[in-house]
Design a protein around this motif. Structure first.
Motif, short mmCIF file in Angstrom:
data_model
loop_
_atom_site.label_atom_id
_atom_site.label_comp_id
_atom_site.label_asym_id
_atom_site.label_seq_id
_atom_site.Cartn_x
_atom_site.Cartn_y
_atom_site.Cartn_z
N PHE A 398 -50.43 -19.83 -61.59
CA PHE A 398 -49.99 -19.08 -62.83
C PHE A 398 -49.47 -17.77 -62.07
N GLN A 399 -50.43 -17.33 -61.02
CA GLN A 399 -49.71 -16.16 -60.57
C GLN A 399 -48.45 -16.28 -60.04
N ARG A 400 -47.97 -17.39 -59.49
CA ARG A 400 -46.52 -17.56 -59.03
C ARG A 400 -45.39 -17.46 -59.88
N ILE A 401 -45.85 -17.62 -61.10
CA ILE A 401 -44.78 -17.64 -62.10
C ILE A 401 -44.86 -16.17 -62.76
N GLY A 402 -45.64 -15.29 -62.28
CA GLY A 402 -45.68 -13.62 -62.75
C GLY A 402 -46.71 -13.30 -63.75
N ILE A 403 -47.55 -14.50 -63.97
CA ILE A 403 -48.86 -13.98 -64.98
C ILE A 403 -50.23 -13.71 -63.97
N GLN A 404 -50.52 -12.42 -64.00
CA GLN A 404 -51.50 -11.87 -63.48
C GLN A 404 -52.83 -12.49 -63.85
N THR A 405 -53.53 -13.27 -63.27
CA THR A 405 -54.69 -14.08 -63.84
C THR A 405 -55.85 -13.80 -62.86
N ARG A 406 -57.06 -13.57 -63.68
CA ARG A 406 -58.22 -13.31 -63.31
C ARG A 406 -59.07 -14.67 -63.62
N VAL A 407 -60.11 -14.85 -62.79
CA VAL A 407 -61.04 -15.96 -62.97
C VAL A 407 -62.52 -15.55 -63.14
N GLU A 408 -63.23 -15.72 -64.13
CA GLU A 408 -64.48 -15.50 -64.16
C GLU A 408 -65.23 -16.67 -64.55
N THR A 409 -66.33 -17.12 -63.66
CA THR A 409 -67.14 -18.27 -63.83
C THR A 409 -68.49 -18.02 -63.79
N MET A 410 -69.24 -19.12 -64.78
CA MET A 410 -70.54 -18.70 -64.69
C MET A 410 -71.21 -20.26 -65.11
N PRO A 411 -72.63 -20.04 -64.99
CA PRO A 411 -73.54 -21.49 -65.29
C PRO A 411 -73.07 -21.99 -66.78
N ALA A 412 -73.10 -23.20 -66.95
CA ALA A 412 -72.95 -23.90 -68.22
C ALA A 412 -73.71 -23.39 -69.37
N ALA A 413 -74.98 -22.73 -68.95
CA ALA A 413 -76.18 -22.54 -70.09
C ALA A 413 -75.57 -21.22 -70.65
N ALA A 414 -74.77 -20.41 -69.81
CA ALA A 414 -74.13 -19.11 -70.43
C ALA A 414 -72.95 -19.29 -70.84
N TYR A 415 -72.24 -20.05 -70.33
CA TYR A 415 -70.68 -20.53 -70.73
C TYR A 415 -70.53 -20.98 -72.17
N PHE A 416 -71.27 -22.09 -72.28
CA PHE A 416 -71.16 -22.95 -73.75
C PHE A 416 -71.38 -22.23 -74.87
N PRO A 417 -72.44 -21.29 -74.93
CA PRO A 417 -72.62 -20.28 -76.20
C PRO A 417 -71.51 -19.31 -76.44
N ARG A 418 -70.91 -18.68 -75.28
CA ARG A 418 -69.84 -17.76 -75.43
C ARG A 418 -68.75 -18.43 -75.68
N ARG A 419 -68.42 -19.64 -75.36
CA ARG A 419 -67.19 -20.40 -75.84
C ARG A 419 -67.16 -20.77 -77.20
N GLY A 420 -68.44 -21.19 -77.59
CA GLY A 420 -68.66 -21.57 -78.97
C GLY A 420 -68.50 -20.41 -79.95
N LYS A 421 -68.63 -19.08 -79.51
CA LYS A 421 -68.43 -17.87 -80.20
C LYS A 421 -66.88 -17.44 -79.95
N ARG A 422 -65.86 -18.33 -79.41
CA ARG A 422 -64.71 -18.09 -79.27
C ARG A 422 -64.48 -16.59 -78.39
N GLU A 423 -65.39 -16.41 -77.45
CA GLU A 423 -65.03 -14.97 -76.82
C GLU A 423 -63.90 -15.17 -75.64
N PHE A 424 -63.41 -16.47 -75.35
CA PHE A 424 -62.44 -16.48 -74.54
C PHE A 424 -60.93 -16.48 -74.68
N SER A 425 -60.06 -16.21 -73.79
CA SER A 425 -58.67 -16.44 -74.17
C SER A 425 -58.14 -17.70 -73.59
N VAL A 426 -58.52 -18.06 -72.33
CA VAL A 426 -58.14 -19.22 -71.70
C VAL A 426 -59.71 -19.75 -71.07
#
Length: 536
Positions: A398-426
């Motif tokens: 994504f960076q190579r086509i001009g989109i400044q992209t950060r990455v944030e990773t976390m354990p599944a136990a923390a990730y899935f509840p947040r995704r379920g609340k629609r806290e993310f863009s990608v």
């Protein structure tokens, strides 16, 4: 992290492995991801599904190729497009000694509607499609669906049966609108996790559960099917690939799931260990937020991800074949669409997704973003094969086509509840179909969300397209296989044009184990201790 060269550890492991008798009755398995709960109605994710199949039973099961096979129901027939009749297996007992019967099925379906701890309607969305679940004859169940449901048998593979005695004392009648009577006294998540409610008809029963550490299983001597070889099984939570492999090499565990892909060539060559691998239906993908304002989009007004040209540009920027070779070490299948080739609803001879960064930059400019924008990819770091490495590599594309992209990773136990609340863009996602048909993925992940009708229950991106919904509504009630396939293919063409979800690849199921053992990897990625055997 291993402190010694792998070759040296493998040499030590040879001696240790020879010291381990193949006739031992205790099996130790290192798991890559921990079940979220002992409750079989809590959350539909692969570690939970593996445990469910080991401890609990369902009316219908699936074989290694995802074909429906008898389980607690021995036969079934359909008298019209919405009415199904199931004959239950006789002589089955729960692990506590209770006899299994139709009342347990009705209670279990009602409990899914009254499970206050369920995540994202994982199971209640299945049950809400039904209007009648009732006893028929001495040992049968009659099920009536709200609409014709060609995939009901696959649905039933997800619904675990637990004993009636765990529920309210009053009589229970299945009724979706009243939640089966607005009763109280349904078993809770805590009761499953303290094992008092963890009672099933599966080949094993749970005797110890220490969150973050291990689950101990004891062979269920009342099990109706073939008795498993292992008297006890210990499932150890070893979520990092290095320590998981080290445990196998040192003889601390007998089998592990998902060894690091970079270690596979050396494990293949070692005489004391075996590998089993199989392509699966688990699609790994990026889900793109479609709200007008998205929380992790920066540098521009509004949300560029709402423009199909931007979504197509993102897809064009990713070299999926290179990802498979360099990140996945060749143990995935680059996606060409939303389901594995040849599945019902897929397009025949579909070409690979093109890699064309120049065209991607042109589409961004055409959409009004010649200078790109900023965004963050959120992902798990312990759920899918090489998930953290994968999103880091995608971000570089994504960076190579001009989109400044950060990455944030976390354990599944923390990730899935947040995704379920629609806290993310990608958001990184992974989903394995319980059948080789594209309908389930489209129903849960891409249809406009309608919780009452179980549509779009995992559509965290919020994409909504009336024409796509119309196609899916037709497919969902078409009982004729060929006619349904044609409608699903039309939906696939539209989804590939719109790309609210970017398919990346289909994972392979991989396990490694001592040479004294035998195990066939499954398309559903489940690790089933009852199917681990001593090699002949």
């Amino acid at each position: 992290m291993l402190r010694f060269p792998l070759a040296r550890v493998l040499g030590i492991a040879t001696v240790l492995a020879l010291m381990l008798p193949a006739s031992a009755q205790n099996l130790r398995i290192g798991l890559a991801a921990e079940p979220s709960a002992i409750d079989p109605h809590h959350y539909a994710v692969t570690p939970n599904s593996s445990l469910r199949s080991t401890v609990y039973g369902t009316l219908i099961a699936t074989d290694a190729q995802l074909n429906p096979v008898p389980s607690l129901a021995v036969s079934w027939r359909r008298s019209d497009d919405v009415t199904w009749h199931f004959q239950l297996r006789e002589g089955v007992r729960f692990s506590n000694g209770d006899a299994f019967g139709p009342e347990d099925v009705i209670f279990s379906f009602c409990r899914t509607l009254n499970n206050q701890d369920e995540l994202v309607s994982s199971f209640s969305n299945y049950v809400r499609r039904l209007t009648v679940v009732e006893k028929e004859g001495e040992n049968g169940i009659r099920i009536v669906t709200r609409e014709p449901d060609p995939l009901l048998l696959s649905t039933l593979t997800n619904l675990a049966i637990i004993p009636r005695r765990l529920g309210p004392q009053q009589a229970i009648t299945f009724d979706v609108d009243s939640q089966c009577g607005n009763l109280s006294g349904w078993p809770t998540l805590a009761q499953f996790n303290d094992m008092s409610a963890a009672i099933g008809t599966g080949p094993y029963r749970i005797t110890a559960y220490e969150r973050g550490s291990h689950i101990t299983l004891q062979r269920n001597e009342t099990y109706w099917g073939e008795k498993p070889h292992w008297e006890t099984v210990q499932l150890r939570m070893i979520t990092s690939a290095g320590p998981r492999l080290a445990g196998l090499l040192a003889g601390d565990v007998d089998m592990i799931e998902a060894p690091a892909t970079g270690d596979l060539p050396r494990l293949r060559e070692h005489p004391e260990f075996r590998l089993s691998m199989k392509e699966t239906t688990r699609l790994v993908f990026l889900q793109l937020d479609q709200r007008e304002q998205s929380p992790f989009i920066t540098g521009v007004r509004g949300n560029p991800l709402r423009d199909a040209r931007v979504r197509q540009a993102l897809s064009l920027s990713v070299d999926r074949q290179a990802l498979n070779e360099r990140v996945m070490d060749g143990v995935a299948t680059p996606a060409r669409q939303f389901m594995t080739e040849g599945a019902r609803g897929t397009l025949r001879d579909q070409p690979a997704f093109p890699y064309d960064p120049a065209r991607a930059r042109a589409l961004l400019a055409e959409a009004g973003y010649p200078n790109g924008f900023g965004m963050t990819i959120h992902a798990t770091n312990n759920q899918y094969i090489n998930d953290a490495r994968l999103v880091q590599s995608v971000a570089q594309y994504f960076q190579r086509i001009g989109i400044q992209t950060r990455v944030e990773t976390m354990p599944a136990a923390a990730y899935f509840p947040r995704r379920g609340k629609r806290e993310f863009s990608v958001a990184l996602g992974g989903w394995a179909a319980e059948t080789t048909e594209v309908i389930p993925f489209f129903r849960f992940w891409m249809m406009t969300t309608d919780m009452a009708r179980s549509y779009g229950t995992s559509n965290y991106g919020g994409w909504s397209n009336a024409a796509f919904d119309e196609l899916m509504l037709r497919a969902l009630v078409t009982m004729d296989d060929e006619a349904r396939d044609a409608v699903e293919q039309d939906a696939s063409r539209m989804a590939l044009q719109e790309l609210p979800i970017l398919p990346l690849h289909f994972e392979n199921s991989i396990s490694a184990f001592r040479k004294e053992l035998s195990y066939q990897a499954r398309m559903d990625q489940a690790i089933l201790p009852a199917l681990v055997r001593v090699a002949q």
